[in-house]
Write a protein that holds these residues in place. Sequence first.
Motif, PDB file in Angstrom:
ATOM      1  N   GLN A  43       0.828  -1.207   0.000  1.00 21.56           N
ATOM      2  CA  GLN A  43       0.000   0.000   0.000  1.00 21.56           C
ATOM      3  C   GLN A  43       0.860   1.255   0.000  1.00 21.56           C
ATOM      4  N   PRO A  44       0.485   2.335  -0.605  1.00 22.17           N
ATOM      5  CA  PRO A  44      -0.781   2.612  -1.286  1.00 22.17           C
ATOM      6  C   PRO A  44      -0.780   2.239  -2.764  1.00 22.17           C
ATOM      7  N   LYS A  45       0.412   1.894  -3.313  1.00 20.43           N
ATOM      8  CA  LYS A  45       0.461   1.456  -4.706  1.00 20.43           C
ATOM      9  C   LYS A  45       1.629   0.506  -4.875  1.00 20.43           C
ATOM     10  N   GLU A  82      -2.266   1.841  -8.019  1.00 19.03           N
ATOM     11  CA  GLU A  82      -3.129   1.970  -6.842  1.00 19.03           C
ATOM     12  C   GLU A  82      -4.223   0.887  -6.861  1.00 19.03           C
ATOM     13  N   SER A 121      -2.730  -2.389  -5.978  1.00 16.17           N
ATOM     14  CA  SER A 121      -2.504  -2.445  -4.543  1.00 16.17           C
ATOM     15  C   SER A 121      -3.776  -2.828  -3.791  1.00 16.17           C
ATOM     16  N   ARG A 122      -4.882  -2.229  -4.172  1.00 12.88           N
ATOM     17  CA  ARG A 122      -6.150  -2.531  -3.499  1.00 12.88           C
ATOM     18  C   ARG A 122      -6.555  -3.991  -3.697  1.00 12.88           C
ATOM     19  N   SER A 143      -4.049  -6.216  -1.748  1.00  7.35           N
ATOM     20  CA  SER A 143      -4.310  -6.072  -0.307  1.00  7.35           C
ATOM     21  C   SER A 143      -5.530  -6.878   0.105  1.00  7.35           C
TER      22      SER A 143
END
Length: 154
Positions: free
Chosen positions: A90-92, A137, A140-141, A144
Motif C-alpha cells: 500500500q498505497p500502490k 493503486e 494495490s487494493r 491487499s
Amino acid sequence: MANISDVIEAHLKEIIATNNHKAIEIKRSELAALFQCVPSQINYVINTRFTIEKGYVVESKRGGGGYIRIIRVQPQDKIQLLEELISLVQPKISQQAAIDVIERLLEEEMITAREAKIMVSAITRNVLNVQLVLRDELRSRILSSMLTTLKYKE
C-alpha cells in the motif's frame, strides 16, 4: 540452460540456505570473478532478485573493504508476514513488485501454484487496463484484499 543471473541467484540462495537463512556477506568483485562476469551483473541480480517483496533486506558498503550483506527476513508467523506484506503493497505497487509478493507467498507455502497463477492473472496490466496513474493503486487494493483474505483463511 539457465542464464547467468539465474545461476548467480541460485548460488546466493544456496549459501543463505546453508547458513540457516541468516545474513550472508559477499564481495561483489569476488562473486563477479567466480562467475566470470562484470560486477554490474552482480548488482543487477541483487537489485532484482533479492528485494523486500521477495523477503530480503540488502545492505552494502562501497570501497576497499566493501561488502554486500543479504539478510533473509524471517517473520515470526504467517499472520505477521501477511500484515507486513499488506503494509508493503500500500498505497500502490508495480506489477513486478506484486508478482514478487505472490512468489514469496508461494515460497512460504501459504498459497498453491494454482492460486499464485490466479492472483497474478488478476493484477497484470492487461487486466487492469486503466490510466497508468491509477493502475498501481488499483493493483494495490486488489492485492491487499487478497492478502487480507489469506489472513482469515480457514
